[in-house]
Write a protein that holds these residues in place. Structure first.
Motif, PDB file in Angstrom:
ATOM      1  N   ILE A 137       0.827  -1.210   0.000  1.00 20.21           N
ATOM      2  CA  ILE A 137       0.000   0.000   0.000  1.00 20.21           C
ATOM      3  C   ILE A 137       0.859   1.256   0.000  1.00 20.21           C
ATOM      4  N   VAL A 138       1.969   1.230   0.733  1.00 26.04           N
ATOM      5  CA  VAL A 138       2.886   2.377   0.684  1.00 26.04           C
ATOM      6  C   VAL A 138       3.488   2.520  -0.711  1.00 26.04           C
ATOM      7  N   LEU A 139       3.770   1.397  -1.374  1.00 26.84           N
ATOM      8  CA  LEU A 139       4.327   1.448  -2.732  1.00 26.84           C
ATOM      9  C   LEU A 139       3.376   2.125  -3.721  1.00 26.84           C
ATOM     10  N   GLU A 187       2.698   6.451  -7.922  1.00 24.52           N
ATOM     11  CA  GLU A 187       2.099   7.673  -8.477  1.00 24.52           C
ATOM     12  C   GLU A 187       3.172   8.716  -8.778  1.00 24.52           C
ATOM     13  N   GLY A 188       4.304   8.600  -8.098  1.00 23.55           N
ATOM     14  CA  GLY A 188       5.433   9.488  -8.375  1.00 23.55           C
ATOM     15  C   GLY A 188       6.396   8.917  -9.396  1.00 23.55           C
ATOM     16  N   GLY A 189       6.013   7.808 -10.055  1.00 28.76           N
ATOM     17  CA  GLY A 189       6.843   7.223 -11.093  1.00 28.76           C
ATOM     18  C   GLY A 189       8.014   6.411 -10.569  1.00 28.76           C
ATOM     19  N   ILE A 190       7.923   5.937  -9.326  1.00 33.41           N
ATOM     20  CA  ILE A 190       9.033   5.200  -8.707  1.00 33.41           C
ATOM     21  C   ILE A 190       8.648   3.737  -8.561  1.00 33.41           C
ATOM     22  N   ALA A 205      -2.709   7.737  -1.524  1.00 33.00           N
ATOM     23  CA  ALA A 205      -2.714   8.132  -0.117  1.00 33.00           C
ATOM     24  C   ALA A 205      -3.366   7.094   0.796  1.00 33.00           C
ATOM     25  N   GLU A 206      -3.648   5.912   0.263  1.00 34.42           N
ATOM     26  CA  GLU A 206      -4.400   4.915   1.028  1.00 34.42           C
ATOM     27  C   GLU A 206      -3.734   4.546   2.353  1.00 34.42           C
ATOM     28  N   THR A 207      -2.404   4.582   2.403  1.00 33.33           N
ATOM     29  CA  THR A 207      -1.729   4.226   3.652  1.00 33.33           C
ATOM     30  C   THR A 207      -2.204   5.093   4.809  1.00 33.33           C
ATOM     31  N   ALA A 239      -3.169  10.949  10.898  1.00 28.35           N
ATOM     32  CA  ALA A 239      -3.277  10.307   9.584  1.00 28.35           C
ATOM     33  C   ALA A 239      -4.502  10.790   8.818  1.00 28.35           C
ATOM     34  N   ALA A 240      -5.636  10.921   9.496  1.00 26.43           N
ATOM     35  CA  ALA A 240      -6.863  11.375   8.824  1.00 26.43           C
ATOM     36  C   ALA A 240      -6.697  12.793   8.282  1.00 26.43           C
ATOM     37  N   LYS A 241      -6.063  13.657   9.055  1.00 30.78           N
ATOM     38  CA  LYS A 241      -5.847  15.034   8.604  1.00 30.78           C
ATOM     39  C   LYS A 241      -4.902  15.070   7.403  1.00 30.78           C
ATOM     40  N   VAL A 242      -3.852  14.261   7.463  1.00 30.97           N
ATOM     41  CA  VAL A 242      -2.902  14.209   6.351  1.00 30.97           C
ATOM     42  C   VAL A 242      -3.585  13.667   5.090  1.00 30.97           C
ATOM     43  N   TYR A 243      -4.398  12.632   5.249  1.00 27.34           N
ATOM     44  CA  TYR A 243      -5.103  12.042   4.097  1.00 27.34           C
ATOM     45  C   TYR A 243      -5.974  13.095   3.402  1.00 27.34           C
ATOM     46  N   ARG A 244      -6.671  13.888   4.198  1.00 26.18           N
ATOM     47  CA  ARG A 244      -7.549  14.914   3.603  1.00 26.18           C
ATOM     48  C   ARG A 244      -6.738  15.926   2.789  1.00 26.18           C
ATOM     49  N   GLU A 245      -5.584  16.321   3.288  1.00 29.79           N
ATOM     50  CA  GLU A 245      -4.773  17.299   2.560  1.00 29.79           C
ATOM     51  C   GLU A 245      -4.116  16.685   1.326  1.00 29.79           C
ATOM     52  N   LEU A 246      -3.681  15.445   1.452  1.00 30.42           N
ATOM     53  CA  LEU A 246      -3.032  14.797   0.303  1.00 30.42           C
ATOM     54  C   LEU A 246      -4.000  14.616  -0.858  1.00 30.42           C
ATOM     55  N   THR A 247      -5.230  14.208  -0.553  1.00 31.61           N
ATOM     56  CA  THR A 247      -6.207  13.967  -1.615  1.00 31.61           C
ATOM     57  C   THR A 247      -6.966  15.233  -2.006  1.00 31.61           C
ATOM     58  N   GLY A 248      -6.944  16.237  -1.147  1.00 32.26           N
ATOM     59  CA  GLY A 248      -7.624  17.490  -1.434  1.00 32.26           C
ATOM     60  C   GLY A 248      -6.678  18.501  -2.048  1.00 32.26           C
ATOM     61  N   TYR A 249      -5.970  19.224  -1.212  1.00 28.45           N
ATOM     62  CA  TYR A 249      -5.087  20.299  -1.673  1.00 28.45           C
ATOM     63  C   TYR A 249      -4.042  19.795  -2.658  1.00 28.45           C
ATOM     64  N   TYR A 250      -3.397  18.658  -2.346  1.00 30.43           N
ATOM     65  CA  TYR A 250      -2.277  18.197  -3.168  1.00 30.43           C
ATOM     66  C   TYR A 250      -2.715  17.411  -4.397  1.00 30.43           C
TER      67      TYR A 250
END
Length: 255
Positions: A97-99, A104-107, A176-178, A158-169
């Motif tokens: 899941i981290v992978l 998504e970053g091409g790695i 961002a599933e992790t 984690a919940a706050k980070v998930y919202r920003e990763l899928t929203g703002y970023y």
């Protein structure tokens, strides 16, 4: 002089005080995401460091499980087994899941495996594995407890980070599933781990061992997040936290 055990409530409160010296949400890695300081590319670089640590999870969870059996500490087995199965069972492991984020970053996985851990990441991996290998199962769980409790839940980091990763970023939910999984699972993990500390750390000797394990875990994971920032910035910097360090030391008596 005989040292008396603390009450369970007072002891847990003391352990939380160590976590509050370096609160997860205020670490620059998380603050940079929540306050939109980092770029998308920087976040991917940080997540490579996350991957390098997460790929060692089966090692240290395995040590905790083996130690619980060797110690015949059957009261811990349900908690240990639940963590172990969530980490390794199912069609995708936590590493897979981290992978997804790195993809998504091409790695590729091969490229991620060749990445060098930053100083903080390197130290964190060695500290976590060593703790779980060389100390008791209860100490291993305690090492994780006050980190996972901050990460999980609808209002956790984690919940706050998930919202920003899928929203703002604009990262995909798959990438961002992790963080979604951490939000769902870690609150239960942390609560159950703290409960076993409350139940089994009843004498002063065990409480001292748990105290040291908790401090080790808080320090190790803080250093991991330092590693995320080091990888992004190229600077060998370590976050000092928000409160003075609690450190028991003898008094110096110079003549």
């Amino acid at each position: 002089m005989e040292v008396k055990a603390m009450s369970s409530d007072a002891f847990i409160e003391e352990l939380w005080s160590y976590a509050q010296e370096v609160p997860m949400e205020q670490h620059p890695w998380f603050q940079g995401i929540l306050r939109h300081r980092w770029t998308r590319s920087q976040i991917i670089l940080g997540e490579i460091q996350h991957y390098l640590r997460v790929r060692t999870n089966p090692i240290y969870f395995g040590y905790i499980a083996v130690n619980a059996v060797a110690e015949k500490h059957y009261g811990l087995m349900d908690v240990v087994l639940e963590n172990f199965l969530e980490e390794l069972s199912g069609p995708r492991t936590h590493v897979d899941i981290v992978l997804q984020f790195l993809e998504e970053g091409g790695i590729s996985r091969e490229e991620a495996d060749q990445a060098e851990p930053a100083p903080g990441t390197m130290a964190a991996i060695e500290m976590i594995i060593s703790c779980c290998q060389r100390r008791s199962a209860l100490e291993g769980l305690a090492m994780l407890a006050f980190v996972e409790s901050q990460h999980g839940g609808p209002d956790g980091v984690a919940a706050k980070v998930y919202r920003e990763l899928t929203g703002y970023y604009g990262f995909s939910a798959r990438a961002a599933e992790t963080y979604r999984l951490h939000a769902e699972q870690d609150v239960g993990h942390g609560a159950r781990q703290i409960e076993v500390v409350r139940r089994y750390a009843e004498d002063p000797q065990t409480q001292e061992k748990i105290r040291r394990a908790v401090k080790l875990g808080i320090t190790a994971f803080t250093m991991e997040w330092d590693g995320h920032v080091q990888a992004m910035t190229g600077q060998r910097e370590f976050w000092p936290g928000v409160r003075p360090l609690t450190l028991r030391q003898p008094k110096v008596r110079l003549s």
